[in-house]
Design an enzyme around this catalytic site. Sequence first.
Site, PDB file in Angstrom:
ATOM      1  N   CYS A   1      -6.286  -1.923   0.521  1.00  0.00           N
ATOM      2  CA  CYS A   1      -5.322  -2.254   1.564  1.00  0.00           C
ATOM      3  C   CYS A   1      -6.098  -2.804   2.766  1.00  0.00           C
ATOM      4  O   CYS A   1      -7.002  -2.141   3.273  1.00  0.00           O
ATOM      5  CB  CYS A   1      -4.531  -1.015   1.978  1.00  0.00           C
ATOM      6  SG  CYS A   1      -3.486  -1.299   3.425  1.00  0.00           S
TER       7      CYS A   1
ATOM      8  N   CYS B   1       0.833  -1.197   0.000  1.00  0.00           N
ATOM      9  CA  CYS B   1       0.000   0.000   0.000  1.00  0.00           C
ATOM     10  C   CYS B   1       0.874   1.256   0.000  1.00  0.00           C
ATOM     11  O   CYS B   1       1.732   1.412   0.867  1.00  0.00           O
ATOM     12  CB  CYS B   1      -0.894  -0.016   1.239  1.00  0.00           C
ATOM     13  SG  CYS B   1      -1.814   1.508   1.477  1.00  0.00           S
TER      14      CYS B   1
ATOM     15  N   ASP C   1      21.211   0.440 -16.175  1.00  0.00           N
ATOM     16  CA  ASP C   1      20.993  -0.786 -15.403  1.00  0.00           C
ATOM     17  C   ASP C   1      20.022  -1.682 -16.170  1.00  0.00           C
ATOM     18  O   ASP C   1      18.882  -1.302 -16.411  1.00  0.00           O
ATOM     19  CB  ASP C   1      20.401  -0.379 -14.045  1.00  0.00           C
ATOM     20  CG  ASP C   1      20.090  -1.558 -13.129  1.00  0.00           C
ATOM     21  OD1 ASP C   1      20.036  -2.700 -13.626  1.00  0.00           O
ATOM     22  OD2 ASP C   1      19.881  -1.333 -11.932  1.00  0.00           O
TER      23      ASP C   1
ATOM     24  N   CYS D   1       0.250   3.156   3.545  1.00  0.00           N
ATOM     25  CA  CYS D   1       0.740   2.697   4.859  1.00  0.00           C
ATOM     26  C   CYS D   1       1.780   1.586   4.782  1.00  0.00           C
ATOM     27  O   CYS D   1       2.348   1.201   5.799  1.00  0.00           O
ATOM     28  CB  CYS D   1      -0.435   2.225   5.715  1.00  0.00           C
ATOM     29  SG  CYS D   1      -1.061   0.592   5.248  1.00  0.00           S
TER      30      CYS D   1
ATOM     31  N   CYS E   1      -5.100  -0.221   6.138  1.00  0.00           N
ATOM     32  CA  CYS E   1      -5.538   1.169   6.377  1.00  0.00           C
ATOM     33  C   CYS E   1      -6.825   1.529   5.643  1.00  0.00           C
ATOM     34  O   CYS E   1      -7.350   2.633   5.810  1.00  0.00           O
ATOM     35  CB  CYS E   1      -4.436   2.163   5.996  1.00  0.00           C
ATOM     36  SG  CYS E   1      -4.215   2.381   4.207  1.00  0.00           S
TER      37      CYS E   1
END
Length: 412
Positions: free
Chosen positions: A217, A201, A338, A204, A220
């Site tokens: 989520c 999430c 990368d 949170c 929360c």
Amino acid sequence: MSGNSDPLSPRAKLAVTAGKAVAAASRAAGRGSGSVIGGRVALKLDPDLLARLAQNLDVVLVSATNGKTTTTRLIAEALRAAGPVVSNALGANMPAGITSALAGSSEARYGVIEVDEKYLAGVARDTDPKCIALLNLSRDQLDRAAETRMLAENWREGLAGSKAVIIANADDPLVVWAASSSPNVIWVAAGQMWKDDAWSCPSCGGVMQRPGDDWFCGECGFRRPTPSWALSGDHVLDPHGSAWPIHLQLPGRANKANAASSAAVAAVFGVPPQVALERMYQVQAVAGRYDVVQFEGRDLRLLLAKNPAGWLETFSLIDPPPTPVILSVNARGADGTDTSWLWDVDYTRLTGHPICVVGDRRLDLAVRLEVANQQFQVCDTLDQAVQLCPPGRIEVIANYTAFQDLRRRVGN
């Protein structure tokens, strides 16, 4: 909107003139379009030039990891139904390139501007947009882009309290988190194939639950908002529940999603969905993407895929086996150096396709394909790869600078 009679200051006029002269010199020297260097010079001479050029325009900003160039084109096409448009259609999407694009037109009513994700907050501050389209956020250019959660946070802070209407993808939790600080959001159910950047999430850090097409989520209560626009198969559903057919020459589900978001943007400016979607049919290719070119007696379709989410969408639109596929990957500055992202791409989706691998980092890609149990050949050049394929269609998928190399080689 202030009238188009507002004159630019003498300094701003000088900056525009100097920028155009430098851009023309750069083009004459064969160094590309010159828009970025021209914009840099103009902004040096007048640091407020972007704000001055935008003040007479109704501005739309478009930002995302994938699809922003195409969506910018689709929105620009739709808004031409309502008046003249200026746009950075070639994808120069940082402040210098944007300034250069806006300096190119004094007659436009609308500015449709693609913005690099990292610059969105600053460009929004300068251009006072009427509308901002946020499509998706996923991992890209791992050596220098902030982790996606940080980008979402940057958007969230930069757009907090914005007067702009935010058109945002309800299916991407990172986009929802970023847009939720704005008072005026229109949610679009545009879908999300790639989910690996949103398992936790953004609010949170709790674990995301993803039943079906929904998400929330469990810790929360942060959850998918109710969309007012939606992509449904080959149609866009508007806020009244009417279904409008999508007419595109561009392939794939991702472009239908881009069209759905574009229709929602067009509606903010009073262009009805039917008109907007019909106008989008004009777009055949975007800066070479999706073009089919003849080369060495074959038909090469050029497809750009810069990161795992983009590769996943691209695999979903290629012709079925045994259509040959040429893959080209570089890791130059503009790509990100990368290449570990190659391990995030599910190459088993290419099973059954004969594969040729080219580009600066062909050996990195070869190792990845080997692990995915794919049949492939490593080639030194595009010409060599094409000659290994039978006459007919070849799907060519490349990341950013590899795509530019391909276009130069095939004369596109």
